[in-house]
Write an enzyme that holds these catalytic residues in place. Structure first.
Site, PDB file in Angstrom:
ATOM      1  N   VAL A 124      -4.731   4.413 -13.565  1.00 17.47           N
ATOM      2  CA  VAL A 124      -4.786   3.178 -12.775  1.00 17.47           C
ATOM      3  C   VAL A 124      -4.456   2.001 -13.698  1.00 17.47           C
ATOM      4  CG1 VAL A 124      -6.241   1.728 -11.317  1.00 17.47           C
ATOM      5  CG2 VAL A 124      -6.654   4.185 -11.378  1.00 17.47           C
ATOM      6  N   ALA A 125      -3.639   1.076 -13.195  1.00 21.32           N
ATOM      7  CA  ALA A 125      -3.297  -0.097 -14.004  1.00 21.32           C
ATOM      8  C   ALA A 125      -4.536  -0.960 -14.225  1.00 21.32           C
ATOM      9  CB  ALA A 125      -2.207  -0.904 -13.314  1.00 21.32           C
ATOM     10  N   GLU A 177       6.586   6.576 -10.816  1.00 24.68           N
ATOM     11  CA  GLU A 177       6.186   6.417  -9.411  1.00 24.68           C
ATOM     12  C   GLU A 177       7.431   6.344  -8.529  1.00 24.68           C
ATOM     13  OE1 GLU A 177       3.562   3.118  -8.782  1.00 24.68           O
ATOM     14  OE2 GLU A 177       2.026   3.893 -10.128  1.00 24.68           O
ATOM     15  N   ASP A 198       4.703   0.307  -2.248  1.00 21.94           N
ATOM     16  CA  ASP A 198       4.692   1.766  -2.384  1.00 21.94           C
ATOM     17  C   ASP A 198       5.061   2.323  -1.019  1.00 21.94           C
ATOM     18  OD1 ASP A 198       3.829   1.437  -4.957  1.00 21.94           O
ATOM     19  OD2 ASP A 198       1.720   1.860  -4.520  1.00 21.94           O
ATOM     20  N   SER A 211      -1.111  -4.885 -13.079  1.00 22.62           N
ATOM     21  CA  SER A 211      -0.424  -4.246 -11.955  1.00 22.62           C
ATOM     22  C   SER A 211       0.557  -5.209 -11.312  1.00 22.62           C
ATOM     23  CB  SER A 211      -1.434  -3.781 -10.899  1.00 22.62           C
ATOM     24  OG  SER A 211      -0.736  -3.436  -9.714  1.00 22.62           O
ATOM     25  N   GLN A 261      -7.611  -4.704  -7.464  1.00 23.37           N
ATOM     26  CA  GLN A 261      -7.214  -3.859  -8.593  1.00 23.37           C
ATOM     27  C   GLN A 261      -8.414  -3.587  -9.487  1.00 23.37           C
ATOM     28  OE1 GLN A 261      -4.068  -2.670  -8.784  1.00 23.37           O
ATOM     29  NE2 GLN A 261      -4.647  -1.393 -10.537  1.00 23.37           N
TER      30      GLN A 261
HETATM   31 ZN   LIG Z   1       3.059   0.831  -6.760  1.00 27.73          ZN
END
Ligand SMILES: [Zn+2]
Length: 268
Positions: free
Chosen positions: A173-174, A236, A188, A179, A143
């Site tokens: 972006v986290a 999302e 995802d 995240s 990440q």
């Molecule tokens: Zn995700």
């Protein structure tokens, strides 16, 4: 009394009787003329003003979720809340991860819940959809690489200070530690590796509509719907998070996101 006097008396009595009868009859004639205007259009009685409402502060009821939902332990590993206000440390990682479907996507999931994820993927395929897991477990370091890389690109492309570029990168972006993917409990899911991640387009994909409808049966929630974006920070349509079946069904039934679910509990 003479006969003449008797006749006068009787005449007077008849006259008196006639007068009485005529006064009795005359009001009836008035009635026959119909109801008066006042009777037709009565003035309505003034309705009394309602008393002013008592201005007592209405307190939101606090629901003790652990009591209402037996089997839901808010401290359980599968219910951890991760967002901008609740970040994970750089050293956090799931107890154990396993490759999803034997590694065909090169993605990993928390070993304790992988069976439920794979059952959901099987369910979608049985319903006739192509299924592809784009991202599942993502360690802190990965990440960080994605986030700082994005900030660097923004800084160079726009010729702005790196610190400012980092703030801009947070929209896309986290930030490392914030995240949910670091938990190893979300995936995802798309219909192919190539389908671009455009939220508006993805929201219409039949696969994702099926998953949104059925994910609670497998203990998952549709984590970032558009109507909760102001609470969660993200939109999302492809992101599904494992929380256990009791909590998932509860949130789906009551249309709650995870943040709202936590806010309901007395312990939060
Ligand atoms: Zn995700």
């Amino acid at each position: 009394m003479t006969l003449k006097n008797l006749r006068i008396l009787m005449f007077a009595m008849c006259l008196a009787l006639l007068t009485v009868v005529s006064t009795r009859v005359s009001p009836a004639r008035e009635d026959a003329a119909g109801p008066t205007e006042a009777e037709l259009w009565p003035t309505p009685e003034p309705t009394p003003e309602p008393p002013p409402p008592t201005l007592e502060p209405t307190e939101e009821p606090v629901i003790d979720l652990e009591a209402e939902l037996p089997g839901v332990d808010l401290n359980a590993w599968y219910l951890k809340l991760v967002n901008n206000d609740n970040s994970l440390s750089a050293s956090f990682s799931p107890e154990n991860v396993t490759a999803i479907r034997g590694g065909i996507y090169s993605q990993y999931f928390d070993s304790r819940a992988i069976e439920r994820l794979e059952a959901m993927l099987d369910g979608a395929e049985a319903a006739g959809y192509e299924v592809y897991v784009r991202t599942a477990y993502r360690p802190y370091k990965s990440q960080a690489t994605i986030f700082y890389g994005r900030a660097t690109v923004i800084s160079e492309n726009q010729g702005i200070e790196y610190a400012e570029a980092e703030q801009m990168a947070r929209k896309f972006v986290a930030y490392p530690g914030t995240s949910e993917h670091q938990l190893g409990l979300c995936a995802d899911i798309m219909d192919s590796a190539q389908t671009p991640l455009d939220a508006e387009q993805a929201a219409r994909l039949p696969l994702l509509l099926w998953l949104q409808e059925h994910c609670a049966e497998y203990g998952f929630i549709y984590r970032y719907p558009k109507e909760k974006q102001d609470i969660t920070g993200w939109y999302e349509p492809w992101h599904f998070r494992y929380v256990g079946e009791d909590a998932a069904r509860y949130m789906a039934d009551k249309n709650l996101c995870l943040e709202e679910f936590y806010a309901l509990s007395s312990g939060a």
